[in-house]
Design a protein around this motif. Structure first.
Motif, PDB file in Angstrom:
ATOM      1  N   PRO A 154     -16.625   5.272   0.686  1.00  0.00           N
ATOM      2  CA  PRO A 154     -16.985   6.586   0.129  1.00  0.00           C
ATOM      3  C   PRO A 154     -15.890   7.639   0.183  1.00  0.00           C
ATOM      4  CG  PRO A 154     -18.819   5.705   1.400  1.00  0.00           C
ATOM      5  CD  PRO A 154     -17.657   4.791   1.641  1.00  0.00           C
ATOM      6  N   TYR A 155     -14.894   7.506   1.043  1.00  0.00           N
ATOM      7  CA  TYR A 155     -13.838   8.525   1.122  1.00  0.00           C
ATOM      8  C   TYR A 155     -12.463   8.004   0.710  1.00  0.00           C
ATOM      9  CZ  TYR A 155     -12.895   6.333   5.694  1.00  0.00           C
ATOM     10  OH  TYR A 155     -12.617   5.442   6.699  1.00  0.00           O
ATOM     11  N   PHE A 156     -12.329   6.716   0.455  1.00  0.00           N
ATOM     12  CA  PHE A 156     -11.022   6.123   0.161  1.00  0.00           C
ATOM     13  C   PHE A 156     -11.093   5.360  -1.150  1.00  0.00           C
ATOM     14  CE2 PHE A 156      -7.555   3.001   0.732  1.00  0.00           C
ATOM     15  CZ  PHE A 156      -6.526   3.844   1.116  1.00  0.00           C
ATOM     16  N   ARG A 157     -10.311   5.816  -2.138  1.00  0.00           N
ATOM     17  CA  ARG A 157     -10.345   5.225  -3.476  1.00  0.00           C
ATOM     18  C   ARG A 157      -8.995   4.561  -3.777  1.00  0.00           C
ATOM     19  NH1 ARG A 157     -13.168   5.195  -8.111  1.00  0.00           N
ATOM     20  NH2 ARG A 157     -12.007   5.072 -10.074  1.00  0.00           N
ATOM     21  N   PRO A 158      -8.914   3.239  -3.733  1.00  0.00           N
ATOM     22  CA  PRO A 158      -7.664   2.557  -4.052  1.00  0.00           C
ATOM     23  C   PRO A 158      -7.559   2.195  -5.532  1.00  0.00           C
ATOM     24  CG  PRO A 158      -9.169   1.055  -2.926  1.00  0.00           C
ATOM     25  CD  PRO A 158      -9.912   2.328  -3.161  1.00  0.00           C
ATOM     26  N   TYR A 159      -6.363   2.359  -6.077  1.00  0.00           N
ATOM     27  CA  TYR A 159      -6.050   1.937  -7.441  1.00  0.00           C
ATOM     28  C   TYR A 159      -5.084   0.755  -7.365  1.00  0.00           C
ATOM     29  CZ  TYR A 159      -7.941   6.419  -9.098  1.00  0.00           C
ATOM     30  OH  TYR A 159      -8.749   7.480  -9.381  1.00  0.00           O
ATOM     31  N   VAL A 196       0.855  -1.193   0.000  1.00  0.00           N
ATOM     32  CA  VAL A 196       0.000   0.000   0.000  1.00  0.00           C
ATOM     33  C   VAL A 196       0.887   1.237   0.000  1.00  0.00           C
ATOM     34  CG1 VAL A 196      -1.830   1.270   1.200  1.00  0.00           C
ATOM     35  CG2 VAL A 196      -1.765  -1.241   1.295  1.00  0.00           C
ATOM     36  N   SER A 197       0.647   2.143  -0.933  1.00  0.00           N
ATOM     37  CA  SER A 197       1.430   3.366  -1.011  1.00  0.00           C
ATOM     38  C   SER A 197       0.529   4.504  -1.494  1.00  0.00           C
ATOM     39  CB  SER A 197       2.620   3.176  -1.959  1.00  0.00           C
ATOM     40  OG  SER A 197       3.571   4.205  -1.786  1.00  0.00           O
ATOM     41  N   GLY A 198       1.083   5.721  -1.495  1.00  0.00           N
ATOM     42  CA  GLY A 198       0.318   6.877  -1.955  1.00  0.00           C
ATOM     43  C   GLY A 198       0.291   7.991  -0.929  1.00  0.00           C
ATOM     44  N   PRO A 199      -0.414   9.083  -1.235  1.00  0.00           N
ATOM     45  CA  PRO A 199      -0.503  10.227  -0.310  1.00  0.00           C
ATOM     46  C   PRO A 199      -1.481   9.917   0.815  1.00  0.00           C
ATOM     47  CG  PRO A 199      -1.789  10.644  -2.284  1.00  0.00           C
ATOM     48  CD  PRO A 199      -1.102   9.326  -2.502  1.00  0.00           C
ATOM     49  N   ASN A 200      -0.983   9.262   1.848  1.00  0.00           N
ATOM     50  CA  ASN A 200      -1.855   8.712   2.883  1.00  0.00           C
ATOM     51  C   ASN A 200      -1.500   9.249   4.270  1.00  0.00           C
ATOM     52  OD1 ASN A 200      -1.730   5.541   1.147  1.00  0.00           O
ATOM     53  ND2 ASN A 200      -3.193   7.190   0.878  1.00  0.00           N
ATOM     54  N   LEU A 201      -1.678  10.544   4.487  1.00  0.00           N
ATOM     55  CA  LEU A 201      -1.506  11.118   5.815  1.00  0.00           C
ATOM     56  C   LEU A 201      -2.650  10.609   6.692  1.00  0.00           C
ATOM     57  CD1 LEU A 201      -0.573  14.701   4.634  1.00  0.00           C
ATOM     58  CD2 LEU A 201       0.988  13.050   5.687  1.00  0.00           C
ATOM     59  N   ALA A 202      -2.284   9.898   7.754  1.00  0.00           N
ATOM     60  CA  ALA A 202      -3.267   9.116   8.499  1.00  0.00           C
ATOM     61  C   ALA A 202      -4.417   9.947   9.060  1.00  0.00           C
ATOM     62  CB  ALA A 202      -2.552   8.363   9.625  1.00  0.00           C
ATOM     63  N   ALA A 224      -9.354  10.619  -0.199  1.00  0.00           N
ATOM     64  CA  ALA A 224      -7.966  10.247  -0.468  1.00  0.00           C
ATOM     65  C   ALA A 224      -7.934   9.048  -1.400  1.00  0.00           C
ATOM     66  CB  ALA A 224      -7.225   9.930   0.832  1.00  0.00           C
ATOM     67  N   ALA A 225      -6.776   8.833  -2.006  1.00  0.00           N
ATOM     68  CA  ALA A 225      -6.567   7.680  -2.878  1.00  0.00           C
ATOM     69  C   ALA A 225      -5.276   6.993  -2.471  1.00  0.00           C
ATOM     70  CB  ALA A 225      -6.509   8.105  -4.341  1.00  0.00           C
ATOM     71  N   ALA A 226      -5.113   5.761  -2.938  1.00  0.00           N
ATOM     72  CA  ALA A 226      -3.909   5.001  -2.642  1.00  0.00           C
ATOM     73  C   ALA A 226      -3.632   4.048  -3.789  1.00  0.00           C
ATOM     74  CB  ALA A 226      -4.057   4.227  -1.336  1.00  0.00           C
TER      75      ALA A 226
END
Length: 345
Positions: free
Chosen positions: A182-187, A145-151, A160-162
């Motif tokens: 609804p708020y977290f979109r993973p690719y 898991v990576s991406g702009p993920n400030l907890a 946010a996305a990841a």
């Protein structure tokens, strides 16, 4: 229908998250808000009790209410029982030791997911390689898991996305479906090497941006460090077989911008303290026990770059500040005084 929309494995219903820090707790919340049955393991029984009974983890996510269906325990065997997926949410340099204790408890055929961002100090292995070695599973079966993920922002439900990277794309899709809410979109992505290197290197570049801010420099300096940092990350990735496009995506520039620019970033905040004149030990004490991964990562990334013959001047500068006692202003001047070159050389 796209490949991502078609179930190709049994759905992931039950997930165990091993670790109760800010990102581990947040990712557990993401999964629970996506309808998964989630159990967290916490090293300290009192933290597990707080999550289980009060639906909070005030030490790492103050003011955030956790879903009632999110359970917790300090017993790893109990936490892992019946899990379809296991999320490893401990710091990169303690992953090996923890996994050695857990490996005989891991459910057969569970998808292993890594939240750790770093390169192991002694071996210079990426986190998926450590997991593969200790858990004795093929490396192409570990999801990263990576991406702009400030907890904190994600825990508050901000959009946010990841990126979920795995050479076995079907496993990445299974976790994608389990984490989508609804708020977290993973690719998904199959470039594990690029995503892991980007995730490790960005912490080091964030240190440099924090130091620049502490020295009083502005947006031009930040933009310069981010883009030149991206260039040296991409050089290392290219040498090690990563896809250059990965560094232009969420795991690369996305994570880099978030980590280098936000006061929520421990690495940027640590660097800013050092830039203002605090010693490394004073800055560590001010972190409240939470790890600034870049301080350690600059050692292993520097060694990895030297091994494969890649020039990483910002990483070298951060190593000199954090481990050789050089002043941020001194290494900044040295970076500006380096031999002139073509931008893409």
């Amino acid at each position: 229908m796209s490949r991502e929309s078609q179930p190709v494995r049994p759905p992931v219903r039950r997930v165990t998250v091993l670790g109760s820090g800010s990102w581990g707790t947040t990712f557990a919340k993401v999964l629970a808000d996506a309808g998964r049955d989630v159990t967290m393991w916490a090293r300290r029984p009192e933290v597990a009790e707080e999550i289980q009974r009060r639906h909070s983890n005030e030490a790492y996510l103050p003011g955030v209410t956790l879903p009632k269906q999110l359970g917790a325990t300090s017993d790893p065997a109990r936490a892992l029982q019946g899990a379809d997926a296991v999320v490893l949410a401990v710091p990169s340099q303690s992953l090996r030791a923890n996994l050695l204790r857990w490996r005989d408890l891991l459910p057969k055929d569970a998808i292993l997911v890594s939240l750790a961002k770093g390169v192991e100090l002694d071996t210079l292995l990426r986190m998926s390689e450590v997991i593969s070695e200790i858990a004795e599973v093929p490396s192409d079966e570990v999801v990263v898991v990576s991406g702009p993920n400030l907890a904190r922002e994600i825990a508050q439900g901000q959009p946010a996305a990841a990126v979920l990277a795995c050479a076995d794309h079907d496993r990445a899709v299974a976790i994608q479906q389990a984490a989508f809410n609804p708020y977290f979109r993973p690719y998904t992505n199959t470039d594990v090497v690029g995503c892991e290197l980007a995730g490790a290197c960005k912490n080091v570049i964030a240190l440099s941006c924090g130091m620049a801010a502490g020295l009083g420099f502005g947006a031009n300096t930040m933009a310069t460090l981010i883009t030149r940092g991206l260039a040296e990350m991409a050089r290392l990735g290219s040498k090690l077989g990563a896809d250059p496009l990965t560094f232009a995506g969420l795991a690369g520039v996305g994570d880099l911008v978030a980590t280098c620019s936000s006061p929520l970033s421990r690495n940027r905040t640590f660097g800013e303290r050092v830039g203002r004149g605090e010693t490394i030990e004073e800055a560590k004490a001010a972190q409240g026990g939470q790890v600034a991964e870049g301080v350690t990562s600059c050692v292993s990334i520097r060694a990895l770059a030297e091994r494969v013959g890649v020039d990483m001047p910002i990483t070298e500068a951060m190593y000199r500040v954090c481990h050789e006692g050089c002043a941020p202003a001194q290494v900044g001047a040295e970076l500006l005084g380096r031999q002139q070159k073509h931008e893409w050389s």
